[in-house]
Design a protein around this motif. Structure first.
Motif, PDB file in Angstrom:
ATOM      1  N   ILE A 460     -26.652 -33.539  19.071  1.00  0.00           N
ATOM      2  CA  ILE A 460     -25.695 -34.591  18.731  1.00  0.00           C
ATOM      3  C   ILE A 460     -24.468 -33.919  18.131  1.00  0.00           C
ATOM      4  O   ILE A 460     -24.603 -33.081  17.226  1.00  0.00           O
ATOM      5  CB  ILE A 460     -26.304 -35.585  17.725  1.00  0.00           C
ATOM      6  CG1 ILE A 460     -27.615 -36.178  18.279  1.00  0.00           C
ATOM      7  CG2 ILE A 460     -25.306 -36.693  17.374  1.00  0.00           C
ATOM      8  CD1 ILE A 460     -28.421 -36.963  17.254  1.00  0.00           C
ATOM      9  N   GLY A 461     -23.285 -34.274  18.629  1.00  0.00           N
ATOM     10  CA  GLY A 461     -22.072 -33.608  18.173  1.00  0.00           C
ATOM     11  C   GLY A 461     -21.149 -34.508  17.382  1.00  0.00           C
ATOM     12  O   GLY A 461     -21.408 -35.703  17.197  1.00  0.00           O
ATOM     13  N   GLN A 462     -20.053 -33.926  16.912  1.00  0.00           N
ATOM     14  CA  GLN A 462     -19.031 -34.691  16.207  1.00  0.00           C
ATOM     15  C   GLN A 462     -18.137 -35.391  17.227  1.00  0.00           C
ATOM     16  O   GLN A 462     -17.985 -34.913  18.348  1.00  0.00           O
ATOM     17  CB  GLN A 462     -18.204 -33.747  15.339  1.00  0.00           C
ATOM     18  CG  GLN A 462     -19.053 -33.013  14.324  1.00  0.00           C
ATOM     19  CD  GLN A 462     -18.252 -32.582  13.113  1.00  0.00           C
ATOM     20  OE1 GLN A 462     -17.155 -33.052  12.873  1.00  0.00           O
ATOM     21  NE2 GLN A 462     -18.810 -31.682  12.332  1.00  0.00           N
ATOM     22  N   PRO A 463     -17.515 -36.511  16.827  1.00  0.00           N
ATOM     23  CA  PRO A 463     -16.700 -37.265  17.776  1.00  0.00           C
ATOM     24  C   PRO A 463     -15.632 -36.395  18.447  1.00  0.00           C
ATOM     25  O   PRO A 463     -14.918 -35.653  17.769  1.00  0.00           O
ATOM     26  CB  PRO A 463     -16.040 -38.347  16.913  1.00  0.00           C
ATOM     27  CG  PRO A 463     -16.884 -38.446  15.693  1.00  0.00           C
ATOM     28  CD  PRO A 463     -17.543 -37.126  15.498  1.00  0.00           C
ATOM     29  N   PHE A 464     -15.566 -36.465  19.758  1.00  0.00           N
ATOM     30  CA  PHE A 464     -14.572 -35.767  20.589  1.00  0.00           C
ATOM     31  C   PHE A 464     -14.678 -34.241  20.508  1.00  0.00           C
ATOM     32  O   PHE A 464     -13.764 -33.543  20.906  1.00  0.00           O
ATOM     33  CB  PHE A 464     -13.146 -36.247  20.260  1.00  0.00           C
ATOM     34  CG  PHE A 464     -12.989 -37.728  20.476  1.00  0.00           C
ATOM     35  CD1 PHE A 464     -12.952 -38.245  21.766  1.00  0.00           C
ATOM     36  CD2 PHE A 464     -12.922 -38.605  19.404  1.00  0.00           C
ATOM     37  CE1 PHE A 464     -12.851 -39.610  21.978  1.00  0.00           C
ATOM     38  CE2 PHE A 464     -12.817 -39.976  19.611  1.00  0.00           C
ATOM     39  CZ  PHE A 464     -12.776 -40.483  20.895  1.00  0.00           C
ATOM     40  N   GLN A 465     -15.806 -33.738  20.001  1.00  0.00           N
ATOM     41  CA  GLN A 465     -16.009 -32.278  19.953  1.00  0.00           C
ATOM     42  C   GLN A 465     -17.001 -31.852  21.042  1.00  0.00           C
ATOM     43  O   GLN A 465     -17.902 -31.038  20.810  1.00  0.00           O
ATOM     44  CB  GLN A 465     -16.492 -31.836  18.570  1.00  0.00           C
ATOM     45  CG  GLN A 465     -15.538 -32.198  17.441  1.00  0.00           C
ATOM     46  CD  GLN A 465     -14.131 -31.672  17.663  1.00  0.00           C
ATOM     47  OE1 GLN A 465     -13.942 -30.518  18.040  1.00  0.00           O
ATOM     48  NE2 GLN A 465     -13.129 -32.516  17.482  1.00  0.00           N
ATOM     49  N   GLU A 466     -16.835 -32.405  22.250  1.00  0.00           N
ATOM     50  CA  GLU A 466     -17.734 -32.071  23.358  1.00  0.00           C
ATOM     51  C   GLU A 466     -17.703 -30.576  23.680  1.00  0.00           C
ATOM     52  O   GLU A 466     -18.699 -30.020  24.122  1.00  0.00           O
ATOM     53  CB  GLU A 466     -17.367 -32.873  24.611  1.00  0.00           C
ATOM     54  CG  GLU A 466     -17.976 -34.265  24.687  1.00  0.00           C
ATOM     55  CD  GLU A 466     -17.292 -35.289  23.802  1.00  0.00           C
ATOM     56  OE1 GLU A 466     -16.325 -34.943  23.097  1.00  0.00           O
ATOM     57  OE2 GLU A 466     -17.719 -36.453  23.808  1.00  0.00           O
ATOM     58  N   ALA A 467     -16.543 -29.937  23.481  1.00  0.00           N
ATOM     59  CA  ALA A 467     -16.458 -28.513  23.816  1.00  0.00           C
ATOM     60  C   ALA A 467     -17.435 -27.708  22.952  1.00  0.00           C
ATOM     61  O   ALA A 467     -18.127 -26.816  23.448  1.00  0.00           O
ATOM     62  CB  ALA A 467     -15.026 -28.012  23.635  1.00  0.00           C
ATOM     63  N   ASP A 468     -17.492 -28.037  21.658  1.00  0.00           N
ATOM     64  CA  ASP A 468     -18.455 -27.363  20.780  1.00  0.00           C
ATOM     65  C   ASP A 468     -19.887 -27.729  21.157  1.00  0.00           C
ATOM     66  O   ASP A 468     -20.765 -26.868  21.244  1.00  0.00           O
ATOM     67  CB  ASP A 468     -18.211 -27.764  19.311  1.00  0.00           C
ATOM     68  CG  ASP A 468     -17.080 -26.954  18.688  1.00  0.00           C
ATOM     69  OD1 ASP A 468     -16.880 -25.797  19.111  1.00  0.00           O
ATOM     70  OD2 ASP A 468     -16.403 -27.487  17.792  1.00  0.00           O
ATOM     71  N   LEU A 469     -20.120 -29.034  21.346  1.00  0.00           N
ATOM     72  CA  LEU A 469     -21.472 -29.508  21.661  1.00  0.00           C
ATOM     73  C   LEU A 469     -22.020 -28.799  22.900  1.00  0.00           C
ATOM     74  O   LEU A 469     -23.160 -28.322  22.913  1.00  0.00           O
ATOM     75  CB  LEU A 469     -21.442 -31.026  21.891  1.00  0.00           C
ATOM     76  CG  LEU A 469     -22.777 -31.680  22.243  1.00  0.00           C
ATOM     77  CD1 LEU A 469     -23.748 -31.607  21.076  1.00  0.00           C
ATOM     78  CD2 LEU A 469     -22.577 -33.136  22.663  1.00  0.00           C
ATOM     79  N   LEU A 470     -21.188 -28.714  23.941  1.00  0.00           N
ATOM     80  CA  LEU A 470     -21.641 -28.085  25.180  1.00  0.00           C
ATOM     81  C   LEU A 470     -21.816 -26.577  24.996  1.00  0.00           C
ATOM     82  O   LEU A 470     -22.730 -25.981  25.573  1.00  0.00           O
ATOM     83  CB  LEU A 470     -20.662 -28.398  26.322  1.00  0.00           C
ATOM     84  CG  LEU A 470     -20.670 -29.863  26.783  1.00  0.00           C
ATOM     85  CD1 LEU A 470     -19.523 -30.133  27.750  1.00  0.00           C
ATOM     86  CD2 LEU A 470     -21.995 -30.239  27.440  1.00  0.00           C
ATOM     87  N   ALA A 471     -20.956 -25.968  24.193  1.00  0.00           N
ATOM     88  CA  ALA A 471     -21.099 -24.523  23.945  1.00  0.00           C
ATOM     89  C   ALA A 471     -22.414 -24.234  23.224  1.00  0.00           C
ATOM     90  O   ALA A 471     -23.109 -23.256  23.532  1.00  0.00           O
ATOM     91  CB  ALA A 471     -19.910 -24.007  23.139  1.00  0.00           C
TER      92      ALA A 471
END
Lengths: 490, 96
Positions: A460-471
């Motif tokens: 689960i990531g922070q809002p609009f931080q998909e780049a971090d979440l996917l990394a």
């Protein structure tokens, strides 16, 4: 040879198309013949347009030959959950209500995929109007889990997940209102990404619960999720909840972002009800992150763990009862021939057109919004939703992402929970709060049970931080080979 | 488990414009009773002074320019109509 093609990640197929090693037509034919061979048993597709797809594939090959390829997606076939509009194609929502409906326009995601050259050809089975966790609530019959045909693929995006797992598609789009992408991805052993609410336009997505619905991706790998997300994300003036934010090159960011992340583990998500095999697989994934230098922190989400399912089934059904009021047999959709007057036309058309779960949710939603019950149910649920969101805001002060199981158990048997709606709802216990808080979440494969069923790890990531979440998800995937395993389907 | 609830199924089904069969009424009554019993647990949460949350979007309000844009052509808009005549949707008689 064909086998090698159908189970390759989309990014690798794209590279082969670019290098001229395969043609889009040949690739499509490989997926077509796989679909012909296995879909009689998997039943992932509601429909597909073979002729139209071949025309699109030829056009992609011609563009590429002329040096005008539109990018990595050009010539790759993609499946769409049968809830996303493509002009001229059926849009059934797996409901008798829309059995004959043809979309008069494209969803924004369809416009974007077409512009990228993707071949939009498959309409994937789902729980009717996305209401369910097993794809058993389809008016056209259930989809089977390719890993064990006696089990469900999860839902509601079960057809999309099963098709990717079975090698019938390289990737697909689904929708996630309470776990409808992540849970089937976990059950089918693939990657399922629900982006932040507002990152992907909902224009042209048939509405279920508008404050929770979000379009996302079902893919073989995290890199494919990054590739497909990049093609569909972005602000859209046609969706008033669409958010203006910069869209990074998610795929390029996978390699750039190599932090020693702070990862939170919500202690309540490992309590009673969690299958020990799932718990062990997820704990071993957490250990992998610790070994790779990440800081692991135990965090607490007591309200999310205890109340999210209750809040969800009040808010989602309330919104559904309102959204589904449009199906009245007048302008489109099923119309009863038995009606005596206008009101009877509404009542009979809806009775004949909707399946059981949809009716149940409309009744519940209408009840919790009705005079005398609104404050006790709907308003209270909205307030608890605020408290659940605040819990996440609080834990994200010290964490870059959270790790948890995606589901409490692996895929259950067809029919096992269909008579008990509450037991079915409780299957979404770890995924639902992510929608309530509007956060991004991804499920990636993290092992198999002793009986060979896939297990999902939720990040689960922070809002609009998909780049971090996917990394973060990519780091795990790089260290494991679960995504290279495929169901035998012999 | 079956629990008594204050759900008046006939009243709510009428509000929802949904004709239910006797078997559906009986089944839904039991199942929705269980679900309503389950959600009762929200009463344990102290929500004093808490603002309700309608959505998770950081967007508050959006203004669109008031300009004319092309819409769906009539034929496309009516393509899915169950009954039509002269570019209009046919419905049962509303006024006697």
């Amino acid at each position: 040879m064909a086998d090698e093609l159908i189970f390759q990640p989309a990014a690798r197929l794209a590279a082969q198309l670019t290098a001229g090693k395969i043609s889009s037509v040949r690739l499509l034919q490989a997926f077509l013949s796989r679909t012909m061979a296995v879909d009689g048993r998997v039943k992932a597709f509601n429909s597909h347009d073979e002729t139209g797809a071949l025309v699109q594939a030829r056009a992609a090959d011609e563009r590429r030959a002329a040096g005008r390829a539109r990018g990595p997606l050009d010539g790759l076939p993609v499946g769409l959950k049968d809830v996303i509009a493509v002009e001229g194609q059926p849009l059934t929502c797996s409901s008798k209500m829309l059995a004959n409906f043809i979309s008069p326009y494209d969803a924004t995601v369809s416009v974007k995929l077409k512009a990228a050259g993707a071949i939009l050809w498959g309409r994937m089975n789902m729980d009717e109007f996305a209401m369910g966790s097993s794809t058993e609530n389809s008016a056209f019959g259930p989809t089977a889990n390719p890993w064990d045909l006696s089990r469900v693929p999860g839902g509601s995006s079960g057809g999309a997940a099963a098709a990717v797992a079975a090698g019938e598609l390289p990737f697909a789009l689904g929708s996630d209102t309470g776990g409808s992408i992540r849970q089937p991805a976990a059950f089918c052993g693939i990657v399922g990404l629900k982006p932040t609410y507002g990152l992907v336009s909902r224009y042209g997505l048939a509405a279920f619960a508008s404050s929770l619905d979000q379009i996302g991706t079902l893919t073989r790998t995290v890199e494919d999720a990054a590739l497909l997300l990049g093609a569909i994300a972005g602000h859209d003036p046609q969706d008033s909840t669409s958010f203006r934010t910069e869209i990074p090159d998610y795929r390029a960011e996978l390699k750039k972002r190599r932090g020693t992340w702070r990862l939170g583990v919500p202690r309540e998500y490992f309590g009673a009800g969690l299958d020990p095999e799932i718990g062990a697989a997820v704990k071993s994934a957490i250990e992998f992150y610790r070994q790779s230098g990440c800081e692991i922190k135990e965090v607490s989400l007591p309200l999310a763990a205890e109340y999210a399912v209750a809040v969800y089934y009040l808010i989602a059904t309330a919104e559904a009862s309102s959204n589904l009021a449009r199906y009245d047999g007048v302008r489109f959709g099923h119309r009863s021939t038995k009606a005596k007057d206008t009101v009877d036309l509404y009542c009979q058309s809806r009775a004949e057109g909707f399946g059981e779960e949809v009716k149940r949710r409309i009744i519940l939603g209408t009840h919790v919004l009705s005079s005398g019950y609104y404050d006790a149910y709907y308003m209270r649920a909205q307030k608890v939703r605020t408290l659940i969101r605040n819990e996440f805001v609080c834990v994200f002060r010290d964490c870059d992402a959270l790790l948890s199981p995606t589901t409490p158990t692996a895929a259950f048997r067809l029919g096992e929970k269909s008579a008990d709606p509450l037991a079915m709802y409780l299957n979404d216990i770890y995924t639902i709060s992510v929608n309530l808080a509007g956060l991004p979440g991804v499920s990636i494969p993290c092992g198999f049970t002793g009986t060979g069923l896939p297990i999902g790890l939720q990040l689960i990531g922070q809002p609009f931080q998909e780049a971090d979440l996917l990394a973060i998800a990519h780091r795990y995937e790089q260290g494991h080979d679960w995504h290279t395993k495929h169901p035998a389907l012999s | 488990m079956s629990t008594k609830s204050d759900l008046n199924l006939e009243y709510v089904a009428n509000l929802a414009r949904l004709a239910l069969t006797g078997a559906e009424r009986e089944k839904f009554s039991r199942q929705l009773g269980d679900i309503l019993h389950y959600v009762e647990k929200l009463k344990q949460v102290n929500v004093t002074g808490v603002e309700p949350m309608a959505h998770a979007s950081p967007v508050c309000n959006i203004w669109a320019a008031d300009t004319a844009r092309p819409g769906l052509p009539v034929a496309a808009a009516l393509r899915n109509a169950p009954a039509q005549r002269d570019h209009m949707i046919v419905v049962p008689k509303v006024v006697e």
